[in-house]
Design a protein around this motif. Sequence first.
Motif, PDB file in Angstrom:
ATOM      1  N   ILE A 119       0.825  -1.203   0.000  1.00 15.99           N
ATOM      2  CA  ILE A 119       0.000   0.000   0.000  1.00 15.99           C
ATOM      3  C   ILE A 119       0.863   1.258   0.000  1.00 15.99           C
ATOM      4  O   ILE A 119       1.706   1.446   0.883  1.00 15.99           O
ATOM      5  N   TYR A 120       0.647   2.102  -1.016  1.00 19.68           N
ATOM      6  CA  TYR A 120       1.255   3.432  -1.002  1.00 19.68           C
ATOM      7  C   TYR A 120       0.415   4.269  -0.052  1.00 19.68           C
ATOM      8  O   TYR A 120      -0.776   4.488  -0.268  1.00 19.68           O
ATOM      9  N   SER A 121       1.036   4.723   1.033  1.00 17.31           N
ATOM     10  CA  SER A 121       0.289   5.322   2.132  1.00 17.31           C
ATOM     11  C   SER A 121       0.977   6.599   2.597  1.00 17.31           C
ATOM     12  O   SER A 121       2.208   6.662   2.673  1.00 17.31           O
ATOM     13  N   GLY A 122       0.195   7.628   2.910  1.00 22.35           N
ATOM     14  CA  GLY A 122       0.827   8.850   3.378  1.00 22.35           C
ATOM     15  C   GLY A 122      -0.145   9.891   3.871  1.00 22.35           C
ATOM     16  O   GLY A 122      -1.362   9.712   3.816  1.00 22.35           O
ATOM     17  N   PHE A 123       0.416  10.994   4.389  1.00 26.56           N
ATOM     18  CA  PHE A 123      -0.394  12.120   4.844  1.00 26.56           C
ATOM     19  C   PHE A 123       0.316  13.424   4.510  1.00 26.56           C
ATOM     20  O   PHE A 123       1.498  13.445   4.148  1.00 26.56           O
ATOM     21  N   VAL A 124      -0.424  14.538   4.614  1.00 26.72           N
ATOM     22  CA  VAL A 124       0.101  15.866   4.322  1.00 26.72           C
ATOM     23  C   VAL A 124      -0.031  16.723   5.574  1.00 26.72           C
ATOM     24  O   VAL A 124      -1.110  16.778   6.178  1.00 26.72           O
TER      25      VAL A 124
END
Length: 210
Positions: A119-124
């Motif tokens: 899973i390509y996962s992230g936050f800003v």
Amino acid sequence: MALMVAVLFAVLLQGYVSLASDPDPVRDFCLANTDSATNIPCKNSSDATVEDFIFSGIKSHGKFSETGLASIPVNVNNFPGLNTLGMSLVRADFEAGGVNVPHFHPRATEVAYVLEGKIYSGFVDTQNKVFAKVLEKGEVMVFPKGLVHFQMNVGDKPATIVGSFNSENPGSMKIPTAVFGCGIKEELLEKAFGLKGKDISKVRKKFLSC
């Protein structure tokens, strides 16, 4: 003067005592009372059974959306046993290429654990810095409370994530739906995104749900 000092001291002492009180629940549990005919918030504890503390709704995945995501929330709305306990879960399944669109939870931090897949996962963050990485089975990522985050299955097989929240009802706001699906004036959206009216209309057709 002495009276004013005494009153001030009493007010400050009361504030200190209030802050020092135990913030945790003062009972073992408070099963949410779903009986609309009464205003009593908790079900009578003598009527509680083990089934009140078990939820079996995430044994298998839910219905997949157009984005290839199937999510099943486990919060106080469908699992009354979580009431007052300050926590909840979600099961999220992804088809190959499936996406969990940018969204945020206004009332909770999320910890996401990858059960299967990549899973390509992230936050800003609030400085518009992106923190993102491809997670594999067994890895965990945290999404701070209120920050926009996202996920996408970048493998060639289905993927599954279990997310946990420090709120019994974290809430979820999907950015595309919130912006394009809820009646914000088209003129504002044109100026905000630098798009023409016909382009905005085309996008809105996909998200009209409010």
